[in-house]
Design a protein around this motif. Sequence first.
Motif, mmCIF file in Angstrom:
data_model
loop_
_atom_site.group_PDB
_atom_site.id
_atom_site.type_symbol
_atom_site.label_atom_id
_atom_site.label_comp_id
_atom_site.label_asym_id
_atom_site.label_seq_id
_atom_site.Cartn_x
_atom_site.Cartn_y
_atom_site.Cartn_z
ATOM 1 N N GLU A 70 -36.406 27.491 29.885
ATOM 2 C CA GLU A 70 -35.773 26.661 30.918
ATOM 3 C C GLU A 70 -35.901 27.320 32.281
ATOM 4 O O GLU A 70 -36.196 26.662 33.284
ATOM 5 C CB GLU A 70 -34.297 26.458 30.546
ATOM 6 C CG GLU A 70 -33.523 25.543 31.490
ATOM 7 C CD GLU A 70 -32.859 26.302 32.633
ATOM 8 O OE1 GLU A 70 -32.760 25.734 33.741
ATOM 9 O OE2 GLU A 70 -32.456 27.466 32.407
ATOM 10 N N MET A 71 -35.713 28.644 32.334
ATOM 11 C CA MET A 71 -35.831 29.376 33.596
ATOM 12 C C MET A 71 -37.246 29.319 34.142
ATOM 13 O O MET A 71 -37.458 29.167 35.349
ATOM 14 C CB MET A 71 -35.406 30.835 33.383
ATOM 15 C CG MET A 71 -35.578 31.724 34.601
ATOM 16 S SD MET A 71 -34.988 33.422 34.365
ATOM 17 C CE MET A 71 -36.134 34.011 33.104
ATOM 18 N N GLN A 72 -38.244 29.433 33.260
ATOM 19 C CA GLN A 72 -39.644 29.473 33.683
ATOM 20 C C GLN A 72 -40.294 28.092 33.730
ATOM 21 O O GLN A 72 -41.454 27.957 34.104
ATOM 22 C CB GLN A 72 -40.446 30.383 32.741
ATOM 23 C CG GLN A 72 -39.977 31.823 32.709
ATOM 24 C CD GLN A 72 -40.673 32.708 33.734
ATOM 25 O OE1 GLN A 72 -40.721 33.918 33.579
ATOM 26 N NE2 GLN A 72 -41.211 32.133 34.790
ATOM 27 N N ASN A 73 -39.538 27.075 33.318
ATOM 28 C CA ASN A 73 -40.023 25.694 33.328
ATOM 29 C C ASN A 73 -41.276 25.528 32.472
ATOM 30 O O ASN A 73 -42.282 24.955 32.904
ATOM 31 C CB ASN A 73 -40.292 25.227 34.765
ATOM 32 C CG ASN A 73 -40.447 23.717 34.867
ATOM 33 O OD1 ASN A 73 -39.878 22.968 34.066
ATOM 34 N ND2 ASN A 73 -41.227 23.260 35.831
ATOM 35 N N VAL A 74 -41.211 26.051 31.240
ATOM 36 C CA VAL A 74 -42.305 25.929 30.281
ATOM 37 C C VAL A 74 -41.744 25.487 28.936
ATOM 38 O O VAL A 74 -40.535 25.521 28.707
ATOM 39 C CB VAL A 74 -43.067 27.265 30.104
ATOM 40 C CG1 VAL A 74 -43.719 27.699 31.407
ATOM 41 C CG2 VAL A 74 -42.153 28.363 29.559
ATOM 42 N N ASP A 75 -42.635 25.110 28.033
ATOM 43 C CA ASP A 75 -42.220 24.777 26.673
ATOM 44 C C ASP A 75 -41.786 26.046 25.954
ATOM 45 O O ASP A 75 -42.339 27.129 26.183
ATOM 46 C CB ASP A 75 -43.386 24.112 25.932
ATOM 47 C CG ASP A 75 -42.971 23.581 24.574
ATOM 48 O OD1 ASP A 75 -42.448 22.456 24.508
ATOM 49 O OD2 ASP A 75 -43.157 24.318 23.568
ATOM 50 N N VAL A 76 -40.835 25.926 25.052
ATOM 51 C CA VAL A 76 -40.309 27.099 24.349
ATOM 52 C C VAL A 76 -41.376 27.815 23.534
ATOM 53 O O VAL A 76 -41.306 29.035 23.330
ATOM 54 C CB VAL A 76 -39.099 26.705 23.471
ATOM 55 C CG1 VAL A 76 -39.552 25.872 22.267
ATOM 56 C CG2 VAL A 76 -38.320 27.935 23.021
ATOM 57 N N ASP A 77 -42.395 27.092 23.078
ATOM 58 C CA ASP A 77 -43.472 27.728 22.310
ATOM 59 C C ASP A 77 -44.274 28.717 23.155
ATOM 60 O O ASP A 77 -44.992 29.565 22.611
ATOM 61 C CB ASP A 77 -44.420 26.668 21.738
ATOM 62 C CG ASP A 77 -43.784 25.861 20.623
ATOM 63 O OD1 ASP A 77 -42.810 26.354 20.014
ATOM 64 O OD2 ASP A 77 -44.252 24.737 20.350
ATOM 65 N N CYS A 78 -44.159 28.617 24.476
ATOM 66 C CA CYS A 78 -44.892 29.518 25.377
ATOM 67 C C CYS A 78 -44.214 30.881 25.525
ATOM 68 O O CYS A 78 -44.783 31.793 26.143
ATOM 69 C CB CYS A 78 -45.027 28.895 26.763
ATOM 70 S SG CYS A 78 -45.963 27.355 26.807
ATOM 71 N N VAL A 79 -43.019 31.040 24.979
ATOM 72 C CA VAL A 79 -42.217 32.240 25.210
ATOM 73 C C VAL A 79 -42.307 33.205 24.030
ATOM 74 O O VAL A 79 -41.994 32.842 22.890
ATOM 75 C CB VAL A 79 -40.736 31.884 25.458
ATOM 76 C CG1 VAL A 79 -39.912 33.151 25.680
ATOM 77 C CG2 VAL A 79 -40.600 30.939 26.639
ATOM 78 N N GLN A 80 -42.729 34.425 24.310
ATOM 79 C CA GLN A 80 -42.702 35.522 23.346
ATOM 80 C C GLN A 80 -41.816 36.622 23.917
ATOM 81 O O GLN A 80 -42.099 37.186 24.967
ATOM 82 C CB GLN A 80 -44.113 36.071 23.098
ATOM 83 C CG GLN A 80 -44.163 37.378 22.315
ATOM 84 C CD GLN A 80 -43.714 37.215 20.871
ATOM 85 O OE1 GLN A 80 -44.283 36.424 20.114
ATOM 86 N NE2 GLN A 80 -42.696 37.977 20.479
ATOM 87 N N VAL A 81 -40.732 36.934 23.220
ATOM 88 C CA VAL A 81 -39.840 38.009 23.644
ATOM 89 C C VAL A 81 -40.427 39.342 23.194
ATOM 90 O O VAL A 81 -40.990 39.452 22.106
ATOM 91 C CB VAL A 81 -38.428 37.815 23.058
ATOM 92 C CG1 VAL A 81 -37.519 38.997 23.395
ATOM 93 C CG2 VAL A 81 -37.813 36.518 23.596
ATOM 94 N N VAL A 82 -40.305 40.352 24.052
ATOM 95 C CA VAL A 82 -40.836 41.690 23.763
ATOM 96 C C VAL A 82 -39.832 42.744 24.224
ATOM 97 O O VAL A 82 -38.826 42.423 24.861
ATOM 98 C CB VAL A 82 -42.200 41.930 24.456
ATOM 99 C CG1 VAL A 82 -43.299 41.130 23.789
ATOM 100 C CG2 VAL A 82 -42.121 41.593 25.945
ATOM 101 N N THR A 83 -40.126 44.001 23.919
ATOM 102 C CA THR A 83 -39.259 45.104 24.325
ATOM 103 C C THR A 83 -39.688 45.577 25.713
ATOM 104 O O THR A 83 -40.435 46.548 25.859
ATOM 105 C CB THR A 83 -39.331 46.258 23.312
ATOM 106 O OG1 THR A 83 -39.109 45.742 22.005
ATOM 107 C CG2 THR A 83 -38.283 47.318 23.618
ATOM 108 N N GLY A 84 -39.243 44.867 26.721
ATOM 109 C CA GLY A 84 -39.605 45.186 28.097
ATOM 110 C C GLY A 84 -41.034 44.787 28.416
ATOM 111 O O GLY A 84 -41.848 44.541 27.522
#
Length: 374
Positions: A70-84
């Motif tokens: 939501e913050m980046q205005n992209v689809d959720v599938d585009c988001v990969q969380v990482v350690t920093g």
Amino acid sequence: MQLKPFLLDAWLDNYEHGIEFNLAASTGPVWTANQLLNLGADKARQQYLNHKVVYGRPAGADSLRAAIAEMQNVDVDCVQVVTGASEALTILMWLAAEPGANVILPMPGFTTFSALPESLGLELRFYRVGRENGFQIDVDEIKQLADAKTKLILINSPHNPTGATIGDADMETLHDFTAQRGIQLVSDEVYHPIYHGRDTKSAARLPHATVISDLSKAFSLAGLRTGWMIEHDPVRQQKYWNARAYFSICNTNAGEILTEIAIRNRAVILGKSQQTASRNLQRLDHFMTEHRDLLGWTRPQGGMTAFPWLVSGENARPFCQAATERGILFAPGDCFDVPSHFRLGFAASGENFVVALERFEEFIKSWAAKMVTA
């Protein structure tokens, strides 16, 4: 595989834990876990206090990914969380490491940018972000460095340590250039959206760009060690997930809960960072004008660091070493391969920055007197 000495972190670890005025810090105002929990509703506090201490998901918690999307205005599938963002860089350089391949990077730049690909056998090609052109990021210079073996071009905007930024039109030009040639364009946006004049958009809007970011700089929540990658290409998304599963598996659940609170309350947190950085930059602007006979600088366009230099042209490490004896910490320019410069952070000390500048002025006068008699 050998990693070169991490001069910056070695310097910081040696001094920052007991120094009176840490002007080497590249972050902003400090937050506590309790302050973050107070930003969330009681439900978030209860979730944090009663969460199970178990493995999380390699891609990141669903609700956290939704908040980032939501913050980046992209689809959720585009988001990969990482350690920093550090893990994001590790993944990207690991995947780029092919025989004969090269990567294009900023010089100066954060040590990890060059140390990781160098250790993996990639050829390093640098574009200058130098004081000669006012710390401008030159798209034409970057284009000239690329060839058929270029795997990745890295843009860091706002740039660490100079505070340089790249305009939206230039970023779009570079995006089109790389997309046509099959080169991955990576935008490191850990200081976005902290700007001091020309605001720029996130490259997350560009379909062939990869964005990496985290909570360490603009959010000033470095201790949570949460970062993310924005990727529109499904094939790359799967490669990141797979690499992440090998490297770190997942983030902590506690960290992800606090991260989601921060992102959903980003107006407060980023607002505090921007306000602090803007106010202290005005103070620094005045200070640098007063001492332009000894110190040169280019006012940063974004972020929370400046990269001044000694007008004499001498190596700044002795200057920085002497400053520690007066209770002031800077980061020597040789940590960024530019010895006559030093990095100065102007947001982490908050209101203490006024007192820090007073101490800095005392030190400048004593240093100038010492140089006259030397």
